[in-house]
Motif scaffolding. Structure first.
Motif, PDB file in Angstrom:
ATOM      1  N   ASP A 257      45.347  37.633  49.298  1.00  0.00           N
ATOM      2  CA  ASP A 257      44.859  39.021  49.383  1.00  0.00           C
ATOM      3  C   ASP A 257      44.136  39.498  48.127  1.00  0.00           C
ATOM      4  O   ASP A 257      44.285  40.654  47.718  1.00  0.00           O
ATOM      5  CB  ASP A 257      46.031  39.969  49.708  1.00  0.00           C
ATOM      6  CG  ASP A 257      46.622  39.687  51.076  1.00  0.00           C
ATOM      7  OD1 ASP A 257      45.832  39.405  51.996  1.00  0.00           O
ATOM      8  OD2 ASP A 257      47.849  39.727  51.228  1.00  0.00           O
ATOM      9  N   ARG A 258      43.342  38.632  47.558  1.00  0.00           N
ATOM     10  CA  ARG A 258      42.660  39.024  46.324  1.00  0.00           C
ATOM     11  C   ARG A 258      41.571  40.067  46.560  1.00  0.00           C
ATOM     12  O   ARG A 258      41.095  40.702  45.622  1.00  0.00           O
ATOM     13  CB  ARG A 258      42.060  37.786  45.637  1.00  0.00           C
ATOM     14  CG  ARG A 258      43.105  36.798  45.145  1.00  0.00           C
ATOM     15  CD  ARG A 258      44.204  37.446  44.299  1.00  0.00           C
ATOM     16  NE  ARG A 258      43.753  37.909  42.990  1.00  0.00           N
ATOM     17  CZ  ARG A 258      43.547  37.121  41.955  1.00  0.00           C
ATOM     18  NH1 ARG A 258      43.737  35.808  42.065  1.00  0.00           N
ATOM     19  NH2 ARG A 258      43.149  37.619  40.800  1.00  0.00           N
TER      20      ARG A 258
ATOM     21  N   ASP B 191      43.750  38.501  36.052  1.00  0.00           N
ATOM     22  CA  ASP B 191      45.015  38.821  35.374  1.00  0.00           C
ATOM     23  C   ASP B 191      45.730  40.022  35.976  1.00  0.00           C
ATOM     24  O   ASP B 191      46.308  40.833  35.244  1.00  0.00           O
ATOM     25  CB  ASP B 191      44.762  39.100  33.881  1.00  0.00           C
ATOM     26  CG  ASP B 191      44.099  37.920  33.205  1.00  0.00           C
ATOM     27  OD1 ASP B 191      44.506  36.786  33.519  1.00  0.00           O
ATOM     28  OD2 ASP B 191      43.154  38.135  32.420  1.00  0.00           O
ATOM     29  N   ASN B 192      45.654  40.163  37.254  1.00  0.00           N
ATOM     30  CA  ASN B 192      46.378  41.256  37.905  1.00  0.00           C
ATOM     31  C   ASN B 192      47.887  40.974  37.824  1.00  0.00           C
ATOM     32  O   ASN B 192      48.350  39.940  38.310  1.00  0.00           O
ATOM     33  CB  ASN B 192      45.921  41.361  39.363  1.00  0.00           C
ATOM     34  CG  ASN B 192      46.506  42.559  40.072  1.00  0.00           C
ATOM     35  OD1 ASN B 192      47.667  42.910  39.857  1.00  0.00           O
ATOM     36  ND2 ASN B 192      45.705  43.193  40.901  1.00  0.00           N
TER      37      ASN B 192
ATOM     38  N   VAL C  30      53.839  38.850  39.796  1.00  0.00           N
ATOM     39  CA  VAL C  30      55.096  39.233  40.445  1.00  0.00           C
ATOM     40  C   VAL C  30      55.269  38.447  41.744  1.00  0.00           C
ATOM     41  O   VAL C  30      56.361  37.950  42.053  1.00  0.00           O
ATOM     42  CB  VAL C  30      55.142  40.756  40.707  1.00  0.00           C
ATOM     43  CG1 VAL C  30      56.461  41.130  41.372  1.00  0.00           C
ATOM     44  CG2 VAL C  30      54.959  41.531  39.417  1.00  0.00           C
ATOM     45  N   LEU C  31      54.188  38.278  42.486  1.00  0.00           N
ATOM     46  CA  LEU C  31      54.254  37.445  43.688  1.00  0.00           C
ATOM     47  C   LEU C  31      54.791  36.062  43.329  1.00  0.00           C
ATOM     48  O   LEU C  31      55.678  35.515  43.988  1.00  0.00           O
ATOM     49  CB  LEU C  31      52.848  37.260  44.300  1.00  0.00           C
ATOM     50  CG  LEU C  31      52.228  38.389  45.115  1.00  0.00           C
ATOM     51  CD1 LEU C  31      50.845  37.952  45.616  1.00  0.00           C
ATOM     52  CD2 LEU C  31      53.108  38.743  46.313  1.00  0.00           C
ATOM     53  N   HIS C  32      54.221  35.526  42.289  1.00  0.00           N
ATOM     54  CA  HIS C  32      54.627  34.195  41.827  1.00  0.00           C
ATOM     55  C   HIS C  32      56.122  34.145  41.516  1.00  0.00           C
ATOM     56  O   HIS C  32      56.846  33.264  42.001  1.00  0.00           O
ATOM     57  CB  HIS C  32      53.804  33.817  40.587  1.00  0.00           C
ATOM     58  CG  HIS C  32      54.322  32.629  39.858  1.00  0.00           C
ATOM     59  ND1 HIS C  32      55.287  32.707  38.868  1.00  0.00           N
ATOM     60  CD2 HIS C  32      54.022  31.307  39.976  1.00  0.00           C
ATOM     61  CE1 HIS C  32      55.558  31.494  38.418  1.00  0.00           C
ATOM     62  NE2 HIS C  32      54.797  30.626  39.072  1.00  0.00           N
TER      63      HIS C  32
END
Ligand SMILES: Nc1nc2c(ncn2[C@@H]2O[C@H](COP(=O)(O)OP(=O)(O)O)[C@@H](O)[C@H]2O)c(=O)[nH]1
Ligand SMILES: [Mg+2]
Lengths: 660, 206
Positions: free
Chosen positions: A433-434, A443-444, A449-451
């Motif tokens: 979903d980029r 660098d969002n 956090v997803l990671h």
């Protein structure tokens, strides 16, 4: 689950009204004869013949039924009275539109295959007119009686024979068009008796408002449902394989029903271009021009100006939207509060789930409501209990997360599985979903956090690990929950249901694809046969739909809406499979008409992404689900994901095994 | 009966997740690279018209999900392939080591009539990364493996920069066509596809 409510129509308060209306319209009827065109003779006319466009018996459209003879031909018309109040709840369209949709414009009897008479011991007599194409009109209720007279009149003009199989079915045998004759003899569907038939009817009934004391299906005679359409001409069909007609009739009885929609959803034979065209062209355009051209002001029924049946398939689809229950606006904060008691318990979770099923929730509420839908919080928990749980979970999350955070580079060198897993996750989060603002740009932090959540989950559930598609599930959860640990626990709860989608042996996916094929076979056997013929029965073209529950098929907001609707498990925990069926059915004519092979079909399905209209598909899915009833559920092998959430300490060991 | 193979050439791209299969396919067909491609779920394909000696062919390029768990689906997609492209990331030894698995898996699932001569093409992708400094798989090593598997043509590419992608697919198309011809003996032999496998990574003399 929900109680069936059977009521005798005689205690229907509407009864009185209908009696009154009947007498009014009879007064008007005399001059009706004079409005017929030259050379046409009205040989039968009955007032106060009504249809019930929804499952509520109180919703009724009344009109006049006529048989008109012109030359050698006999025509049937049913025209609703103008300007009547149909008591429609949440009606989305004007009554005139609606009535117009149900109007039976002069229909040559040669187009009719059979008429089934229902004379239940309680309630009103009605008939169902089944067309040669396999489609049926909604039941016509004779509030003033007259079914016998109606059939007798027809018999005087065309050949009408009682079916050998069912004394209540009258077959119209007057084929003038040789093509039609061929079609009808070749394509008659077999009809099957459904073991769970009465249960189906009750399921349908239970879908109506619980507080709707008057909802009534008593006039549905479940015994006549099965056999009546079987005809001697029918030889090629395996009776166990085609429920469409029967299902269709059942449908026409109890739910919102539009002819156009029927041809979409239950289009018997509609792989045949002749038949799909037939619906689009007004069938009387050549045969009875003078009736059509009558100015409507001369017609006492005052039918609103005729809207031509659209030939454009897109238009056609819009018309088909009167189907299933109307969708509601999303649940608001104010409504949500009313579901809670003073200590924060959800008083009636069934009601809540139902409300959310029909409209979703406003975005601001998702953070609060999703954990319930996902089973993170018990509906019976109080504010205080949830607050406590939150703090415990926050700690628990940190502990699991520390497990991988404490792996040193030296240790990682010797921990291939960890490195691989981490690598896979790293590659996927930057592909998740980029284009969506919450995750876009270099660098969002949300991508990190997803990671972290995914890697933590792969330790929490080490056996399942990480699998592609999981990041798609997590993305909206994090977006909604905002907090890392809350998103994690929602994700973990969601994977209790959809985790088997990622089983190493793909068993969860295969089970669902198999169930899907069974459901298509049940609700649209011609389509099933087509897939079979094209060697497409593995349904791999629906793989992406199921694996990540349509995440790639819709816009972000729509995905969230669909998910919360699916998570209610309201009409079925397998509603997503009915959503698949609904989409396939919507495009069935195109698929069959263009003779798509496996490759073309896969491409076509992939390219539907972004083109699916959520509300109408959910309505179709609901309708199909209710209609298929227990027979549908029986198509879905036990343990097919999403397995039941564990409720009230009732744990089925079989289901437990299924969740890895 | 006219043969499907005369016009349609089916190519399957395989390799570990994240090596750049989707990016390569999009670079070749649409001439663009995006950072916003999503991980492939299930399978998809793109088509492109190619011309050889006045004859038009449709190259149908299949892209599948790379994770092992999804390999069992392959059987539905690999059927009838004319050429198989094995992709690895020159910056990942693991992805190179897995080429052998991918090749064997393909041969099992697609079960081509003549497995020994079925055309493969190997691509080492992402040569642009870090100016080549993070590269871990030496070109020599890759070529040696290709040679050992019956002289598989080998290319090094950057899907991001569009480096060598066109050349690689030219070779893929030719090999697919050759494969199609061998099976369809009645197809007129109008195309000279040669048979050398000694090409450099900058071109296809295959
Ligand atoms: N620097 C660089 N990155 C690439 C290249 N090809 C693909 N990528 C990136 O590698 C990741 C995986 O690419 P993708 O095409 O989705 O891989 P697939 O899983 O094999 O289909 C994506 O983030 C791409 O942007 C390349 O040639 N150079
Ligand atoms: Mg990909």
């Amino acid at each position: 689950m929900i109680e069936t409510e059977l009521h005798d129509l005689s205690d229907d308060a509407d009864y009185a009204a209908s009696q009154q209306q009947g007498s009014q319209s009879i007064t008007r009827s005399d001059s009706g004869r004079r409005s017929e065109p030259e050379g046409a003779e009205v040989v039968y006319m009955k007032d106060n013949v009504s249809i019930h466009p929804t499952q509520y018996m109180s919703e009724r459209i009344s009109g006049r039924l006529k048989l008109i003879k012109q030359g050698d031909s006999l025509f049937l018309t049913w025209i609703p009275y103008k300007g009547q109040n149909t008591n429609t709840r949440l009606s989305e369209r004007g009554d005139s539109d609606r009535n117009n949709l149900y109007t039976i414009r002069p229909l040559p009897l040669t187009d009719v295959r059979s008429i089934r008479r229902h004379t239940p011991p309680l309630g009103w007599q009605y008939i169902i007119v089944v067309l040669a194409s396999g489609l049926a009109f909604p039941p016509l209720y004779f509030y003033n009686g007259g079914v016998k007279e109606f059939l007798t009149t027809i018999k005087q003009h065309v050949s009408l024979v009682r079916s050998a199989d069912d004394a209540n079915v009258f077959i119209v045998n007057d084929f003038q068009d040789p093509l039609q004759k061929t079609l009808s003899s070749l394509e008659l569907p077999g009809v099957v008796s459904v073991a769970a038939q009465s249960t189906n009817a009750s399921l349908v009934a239970s879908s109506s408002q619980v507080n709707q004391g008057r909802s009534d299906v008593s006039s549905y005679d479940s015994n006549t449902g099965s056999q009546s359409l079987r005809r001697q001409k029918n030889k090629s069909n395996d009776p166990t394989k085609d429920l469409s007609i029967q299902v269709l009739e059942k449908f026409s009885l109890v739910t919102k029903f539009a002819r156009e929609t029927t041809s979409q959803l239950f289009g018997e034979n509609s792989g045949d271009p002749f038949l799909s065209n037939e619906w689009k062209r007004p069938s009387h355009s050549q045969s009875l021009p003078d009736l059509q051209s009558q100015p409507s002001t001369n017609d006492l029924e005052e039918v609103p100006c005729e809207v031509p049946v659209p030939a454009d398939p897109m238009e056609f689809e819009k018309l088909a939207l009167v189907w299933g229950k109307p969708r509601q606006p999303p649940m608001t904060k104010e409504e949500w509060i009313t579901f809670l008691d003073s200590e924060g318990r959800v008083v009636d979770s069934n009601d809540l789930r139902k409300r959310i099923f029909y409209g979703g929730v406003v975005h601001e509420l998702r953070k609060e409501v999703w954990p319930f839908l996902l089973g993170c919080y018990d509906y019976n928990s109080t504010y205080a209990e949830r607050e406590y749980l939150r703090s415990v979970r926050k700690q628990d999350y940190e502990i699991i997360k520390l497990q991988w955070q404490s792996i040193s580079p030296e240790q990682a060198k010797r921990f291939t599985k960890f490195r691989e897993r981490k690598g896979l996750i790293e590659k996927d989060v930057v592909r998740t979903d980029r284009a969506f603002s919450f995750y876009d740009g270099d660098d969002n932090p949300n991508v990190n956090v997803l990671h972290d959540i995914l890697l933590t989950y792969s330790f929490y559930n080490f056996d399942l690990g990480y699998c592609q598609g999981m990041s798609d599930f997590l993305s909206p959860l994090l977006f909604v929950m905002e907090d890392e640990f809350e998103a994690f626990w929602c994700f973990a709860a969601l994977l209790e249901r959809v985790g088997p989608n990622f089983n190493r042996d793909q068993s969860g996916m295969h089970a669902q694809l198999f169930a899907l094929s069974k459901l298509v076979e049940l609700s649209d056997s011609p389509l099933h046969n087509y897939f079979k013929q094209q060697d497409c029965l593995n349904y791999f073209f629906c793989f992406r739909w199921i694996l990540i529950q349509f995440k790639r098929e819709m816009r972000y907001e729509e995905t969230m809406r669909l998910w919360e609707v699916l998570w209610t498990h309201y009409p079925s925990e397998h509603l997503h499979l009915y959503v698949c069926v609904a989409i396939l059915k919507r495009y069935r004519n195109k698929i069959i008409g263009e003779q798509m092979d496996f490759d073309t079909l896969l491409k076509f399905i992939n390219e539907l992404s972004g083109q699916i209209d959520l509300d109408s598909i959910v309505r179709d899915a609901e309708a199909l689900c209710i209609c298929a009833g227990e027979t549908g559920e029986a198509c879905i092998p036990p343990g097919t994901p999403p397995s039941l959430p564990i409720e009230n300490g009732l744990v089925s060991s079989q289901l437990e095994d299924e969740v890895l | 009966m006219p043969s499907r193979r005369r016009t349609l050439l089916k190519v399957i791209i395989l390799g570990d997740s994240g090596v750049g299969k989707t990016s390569l396919m999009n670079q070749y067909v649409n001439k663009k690279f995006s950072n916003q491609y999503k991980a492939t779920i299930g399978a998809d394909f793109l088509t492109k018209e190619v011309q050889f000696d006045d004859r038009l062919f449709t190259l149908q390029i299949w892209d599948t999900a790379g994770q092992e768990r999804f390999q069992s689906l392959g059987v539905a997609f690999y059927r009838g392939a004319d050429c198989c492209v094995l992709v690895y990331d020159v910056n990942s030894m693991k992805s190179f080591d897995n080429l052998n698995n991918w090749r064997e898996e393909f041969l099992i699932q697609a079960s081509p009539s003549d497995p020994d001569n079925f055309p493969f093409v190997v691509i080492g992708n992402k040569i642009d990364v870090d100016g080549g400094n993070s590269r871990v798989v030496p070109e020599k090593k890759a070529r040696a493996w290709c040679a050992s598997k019956g002289n598989i043509p080998y290319f090094e590419t950057s899907a991001k920069e569009g480096l060598n992608v066109e050349e690689a697919f030219q070779c893929i198309a030719k090999n697919a066509l050759k494969s199609g011809e061998e099976e369809e003996i009645y197809l007129p032999d109008t195309i000279d596809v040669g048979n050398g496998n000694q090409q450099r990574s900058t071109g296809c003399e295959c």
